[in-house]
Design a protein around this motif. Sequence first.
Motif, PDB file in Angstrom:
ATOM      1  N   ALA A   8       0.867  -1.169   0.000  1.00 54.74           N
ATOM      2  CA  ALA A   8       0.000   0.000   0.000  1.00 54.74           C
ATOM      3  C   ALA A   8       0.911   1.228   0.000  1.00 54.74           C
ATOM      4  O   ALA A   8       1.834   1.320   0.802  1.00 54.74           O
ATOM      5  CB  ALA A   8      -0.901   0.013   1.226  1.00 54.74           C
ATOM      6  N   ALA A  45      -2.851  -0.652  -3.285  1.00 51.76           N
ATOM      7  CA  ALA A  45      -3.560   0.600  -3.009  1.00 51.76           C
ATOM      8  C   ALA A  45      -2.570   1.749  -3.128  1.00 51.76           C
ATOM      9  O   ALA A  45      -1.387   1.586  -2.816  1.00 51.76           O
ATOM     10  CB  ALA A  45      -4.164   0.586  -1.613  1.00 51.76           C
ATOM     11  N   ASP A  92      -5.127   6.661   7.875  1.00 51.34           N
ATOM     12  CA  ASP A  92      -5.527   5.787   6.778  1.00 51.34           C
ATOM     13  C   ASP A  92      -4.607   4.573   6.674  1.00 51.34           C
ATOM     14  O   ASP A  92      -5.062   3.454   6.424  1.00 51.34           O
ATOM     15  CB  ASP A  92      -5.540   6.548   5.452  1.00 51.34           C
ATOM     16  N   GLU A  95      -5.475   2.251   9.568  1.00 52.53           N
ATOM     17  CA  GLU A  95      -6.751   1.593   9.280  1.00 52.53           C
ATOM     18  C   GLU A  95      -6.542   0.456   8.286  1.00 52.53           C
ATOM     19  O   GLU A  95      -7.079  -0.648   8.456  1.00 52.53           O
ATOM     20  CB  GLU A  95      -7.768   2.597   8.743  1.00 52.53           C
ATOM     21  N   MET A  96      -5.751   0.705   7.263  1.00 57.39           N
ATOM     22  CA  MET A  96      -5.483  -0.344   6.272  1.00 57.39           C
ATOM     23  C   MET A  96      -4.752  -1.518   6.914  1.00 57.39           C
ATOM     24  O   MET A  96      -5.042  -2.677   6.611  1.00 57.39           O
ATOM     25  CB  MET A  96      -4.696   0.214   5.097  1.00 57.39           C
ATOM     26  N   THR A  99      -7.474  -3.471   8.782  1.00 55.91           N
ATOM     27  CA  THR A  99      -8.644  -3.980   8.062  1.00 55.91           C
ATOM     28  C   THR A  99      -8.324  -4.753   6.791  1.00 55.91           C
ATOM     29  O   THR A  99      -9.217  -5.373   6.226  1.00 55.91           O
ATOM     30  CB  THR A  99      -9.608  -2.822   7.706  1.00 55.91           C
ATOM     31  N   HIS A 100      -7.093  -4.693   6.337  1.00 53.29           N
ATOM     32  CA  HIS A 100      -6.702  -5.383   5.100  1.00 53.29           C
ATOM     33  C   HIS A 100      -5.498  -6.273   5.392  1.00 53.29           C
ATOM     34  O   HIS A 100      -4.355  -5.902   5.125  1.00 53.29           O
ATOM     35  CB  HIS A 100      -6.360  -4.372   4.000  1.00 53.29           C
ATOM     36  N   VAL A 103      -2.429  -6.861   3.095  1.00 52.24           N
ATOM     37  CA  VAL A 103      -1.410  -5.824   2.896  1.00 52.24           C
ATOM     38  C   VAL A 103      -0.297  -6.077   3.910  1.00 52.24           C
ATOM     39  O   VAL A 103      -0.490  -5.942   5.111  1.00 52.24           O
ATOM     40  CB  VAL A 103      -2.002  -4.405   3.063  1.00 52.24           C
TER      41      VAL A 103
END
Length: 152
Positions: A8, A45, A92, A95-96, A99-100, A103
């Motif tokens: 990301a 991302a 951000d 958060e990634m 939640t991901h 990554v």
Amino acid sequence: MQDKLNIAVFVDYDNIEIGVKSTLRRDFDVSLTIDALKERGDIVAKFAYANWGPAGRRHAADGRERGADGAAHSPYPRAAIRTGRIYNLALDALEMAFTHSHVNAFAIVSGDSDFIPLVNKLKEFGKRIFVVGGKAFTSTILQQNCQRIHQL
């Protein structure tokens, strides 16, 4: 065997653009950064953070055109733009990370030492960190706290 890297990318556009212009005497081209990172893994991302106000609209369009998908707008008053940009990028990215789960690598494109807490927290969660910047304008302590740095 090393896991495939799903990267990301978070671009502190205002910071990196100023650094490139002042030290390398050229415009920042986000596509070159994206291409270099693609050699390390899959880009999953891409986000760019800047003051995309009236003066920055051209840069926002340029950033999207050159590969920075989610060009984020900083909704803060002029005095707080820098701080807001840093907070938005850091929040951000965290958060990634939460939640991901696919990554497993983060690229921070900035020379700003304010990202050291973010880098350290992402490392605590086992994420691989790339910092993209220039030797002349990237904080020494930021360079020392990442796993790899890509020079522009």
